[in-house]
Design a protein around this motif. Structure first.
Motif, short mmCIF file in Angstrom:
data_model
loop_
_atom_site.label_atom_id
_atom_site.label_comp_id
_atom_site.label_asym_id
_atom_site.label_seq_id
_atom_site.Cartn_x
_atom_site.Cartn_y
_atom_site.Cartn_z
N UNK A 1 4.12 -4.05 -11.83
CA UNK A 1 4.48 -2.86 -10.86
C UNK A 1 3.32 -1.34 -11.23
N UNK A 2 3.65 -1.08 -12.60
CA UNK A 2 2.09 -0.25 -12.65
C UNK A 2 0.97 -0.76 -11.86
N UNK A 3 0.22 -1.82 -12.29
CA UNK A 3 -1.31 -2.24 -12.37
C UNK A 3 -1.38 -2.79 -10.33
N UNK A 4 -0.36 -3.04 -10.15
CA UNK A 4 -0.44 -2.63 -8.84
C UNK A 4 -0.76 -1.29 -8.14
N UNK A 5 0.28 -0.07 -8.50
CA UNK A 5 0.08 0.85 -7.95
C UNK A 5 -1.54 1.52 -8.77
N UNK A 6 -1.64 0.80 -9.42
CA UNK A 6 -3.97 1.22 -10.03
C UNK A 6 -4.69 0.51 -9.10
N UNK A 7 -3.50 -0.74 -8.18
CA UNK A 7 -4.86 -1.32 -7.42
C UNK A 7 -5.08 -1.30 -6.16
N UNK A 8 -3.84 -1.37 -5.92
CA UNK A 8 -3.37 -1.03 -4.20
C UNK A 8 -3.04 0.14 -4.20
N UNK A 9 -2.27 1.14 -4.46
CA UNK A 9 -2.60 2.76 -4.09
C UNK A 9 -3.45 3.49 -4.58
N UNK A 10 -4.31 3.30 -5.11
CA UNK A 10 -5.33 4.81 -5.93
C UNK A 10 -4.79 5.13 -7.36
N UNK A 11 -4.12 4.43 -8.01
CA UNK A 11 -2.73 5.29 -9.62
C UNK A 11 -2.54 6.59 -9.17
N UNK A 12 -2.67 6.87 -10.72
CA UNK A 12 -1.75 8.25 -10.64
C UNK A 12 -2.41 8.57 -11.84
N UNK A 13 -1.96 10.38 -12.18
CA UNK A 13 -2.57 11.02 -13.46
C UNK A 13 -1.49 10.58 -14.29
N UNK A 14 0.30 10.41 -13.60
CA UNK A 14 0.79 10.22 -14.60
C UNK A 14 2.40 9.15 -13.60
N UNK A 15 2.68 8.71 -14.39
CA UNK A 15 3.27 8.04 -14.09
C UNK A 15 5.51 8.44 -14.56
N UNK A 16 6.53 8.35 -13.88
CA UNK A 16 7.47 8.61 -14.76
C UNK A 16 8.70 7.24 -14.19
N UNK A 17 9.25 7.05 -14.86
CA UNK A 17 9.80 5.68 -15.03
C UNK A 17 11.25 5.75 -15.14
N UNK A 18 12.28 5.96 -14.38
CA UNK A 18 13.76 6.23 -14.12
C UNK A 18 13.97 5.60 -13.88
N UNK A 19 15.21 5.39 -14.70
CA UNK A 19 15.88 3.72 -14.20
C UNK A 19 16.63 4.19 -12.80
N UNK A 20 17.58 2.80 -11.98
CA UNK A 20 17.42 3.06 -10.94
C UNK A 20 18.98 3.30 -11.29
N UNK A 21 19.83 3.82 -12.07
CA UNK A 21 21.07 4.25 -12.63
C UNK A 21 20.82 5.59 -13.53
N UNK A 22 19.31 6.05 -13.02
CA UNK A 22 19.64 8.32 -13.09
C UNK A 22 19.05 8.87 -12.31
N UNK A 23 20.54 9.96 -12.29
CA UNK A 23 21.03 11.46 -11.28
C UNK A 23 19.78 12.40 -11.98
N UNK A 24 18.61 12.03 -10.94
CA UNK A 24 17.79 14.14 -11.65
C UNK A 24 18.45 15.21 -10.92
N UNK A 25 17.70 15.93 -11.29
CA UNK A 25 18.45 17.34 -11.46
C UNK A 25 17.19 18.01 -10.70
#
Length: 340
Positions: free
Chosen positions: A73-97
């Motif tokens: 997934x992160x390689x796909x983001x780098x090659x197809x969406x221009x990448x990012x400076x930082x990634x955050x990988x929240x699990x699908x069962x995470x409630x953010x605040x």
């Protein structure tokens, strides 16, 4: 280039996406949100496309677990969406605040040596307690047993603000892992052979060997359900945890002349731990531990090659907790991180 990419890996998790994705989107602070689907067999992808058009969906060709899935997934983001400076990988069962992103990003921007960071992880069900997967930042003892500020084995602390500081730790949890993107790609990402569990600890160990640091940010809090993809009662989880722990240790333990004595002692202690499963009739977990050991033996040639390569790349010696966590907890009765 986006400053931050929020990337959620999904496998048959439509109920969690429906429950928690709206909160992620509401608190994304303008950053793009991706869902990388690992060839789910439920209706996750049609559901996302129909209900969350703002989410960028990445359809992976197969399920390669947390490690391989995020690598793809992160390689796909780098090659197809221009990448990012930082990634955050929240699990699908995470409630953010609200405001969960800014404190961690500020910390990463202020200190370029930080390769990984995590927020405080509290329990979704018992919201004042720290949660198993990472709590307030993790450590590893000299025998390779992992523990956290706020959680040691099955003892969970109540969050009274005792870990609201920002501090360096040994590992940051994969349940909600912030990473510097260039470091992730520089290291080749997670070790795909782990599939799931402990790959983030292995990665944090490796980046520290390259001279980077891992931190926990006490000003950010999220809530974790836990066991969303693989419940703790599943023997396959037992297998992955025991096997991957041995994988990680063999690859990364210092070359101090004590590698094999420590491996032998860990094997003995792992065997002794099966008594706990026997006492409650969990025979499948005992078999999972046995299979984990034989899987470790079978992979020794590859692990040895990885160990040699990592040794040539190492620029910094990494310090482990110098005492036995098992002894401190079971013999001395020290259950809290502050007592360690």
């Amino acid at each position: 280039m986006d400053t931050l990419a929020i990337v959620i890996l999904n496998y048959n998790g439509q109920p969690f996406l429906a429950k928690f994705l709206p909160t992620v989107l509401a608190n994304a602070d303008g950053h793009p949100v991706y869902v990388a689907d690992s060839a789910s067999t439920d209706s996750s992808v049609p559901f996302l496309k129909a209900n969350f058009p703002a989410v960028r969906v990445i359809e992976l060709p197969r399920n390669e677990g947390y490690a391989g899935g995020y690598n793809l997934a992160l390689e796909h983001i780098r090659t197809h969406f221009g990448g990012a400076t930082y990634y955050v990988l929240p699990n699908s069962d995470i409630e953010v605040t609200p405001g969960w992103l800014s404190p961690v990003l500020d910390l990463l921007k202020a200190n370029p040596t930080i390769a990984a960071c995590q927020p405080k992880i509290r329990s979704y069900a018992q919201r004042d307690l720290f949660e198993h997967a990472g709590a307030a930042g993790g450590f590893v003892d000299w025998l390779g047993y992992v523990f956290c500020r706020g959680r040691i084995f099955a003892t969970f602390e109540t969050d009274h603000g005792q870990y609201d500081d920002n501090r360096q730790v040994f590992w940051a949890t994969g349940a909600c892992l912030f990473m510097r993107a260039d470091v992730f790609h520089e290291t080749g990402g997670f070790d795909g052979s782990f599939f799931a569990h402990m790959e983030e600890i292995d990665w944090c160990w490796r980046v520290q060997r390259l001279g980077y640091e891992v931190w926990a940010c006490g000003q950010s809090t999220v809530y974790h359900v836990g066991g969303g993809t693989l419940h703790k009662s599943n023997p396959h989880k037992t297998f992955l945890n025991y096997r991957n722990s041995l994988f990680m240790l063999y690859k990364n333990w210092p070359a101090d002349g004590w590698l094999w004595p420590k491996i032998m002692l860990r094997l003995i202690l792992d065997g002794a731990s099966s008594i706990l499963f026997l006492q409650v009739g969990q025979w499948r977990d005992v078999w999972a531990i046995i299979r984990a050991h034989f899987s470790f033996y079978g992979r020794l040639p590859q692990l040895h090659a990885q160990r040699k390569l990592l040794k040539t790349q190492q620029t910094k010696q990494v310090k482990l907790y110098p005492h036995s966590l098992v002894w401190k907890y079971f013999a001395e009765g020290k259950k809290m991180f502050g007592e360690m």
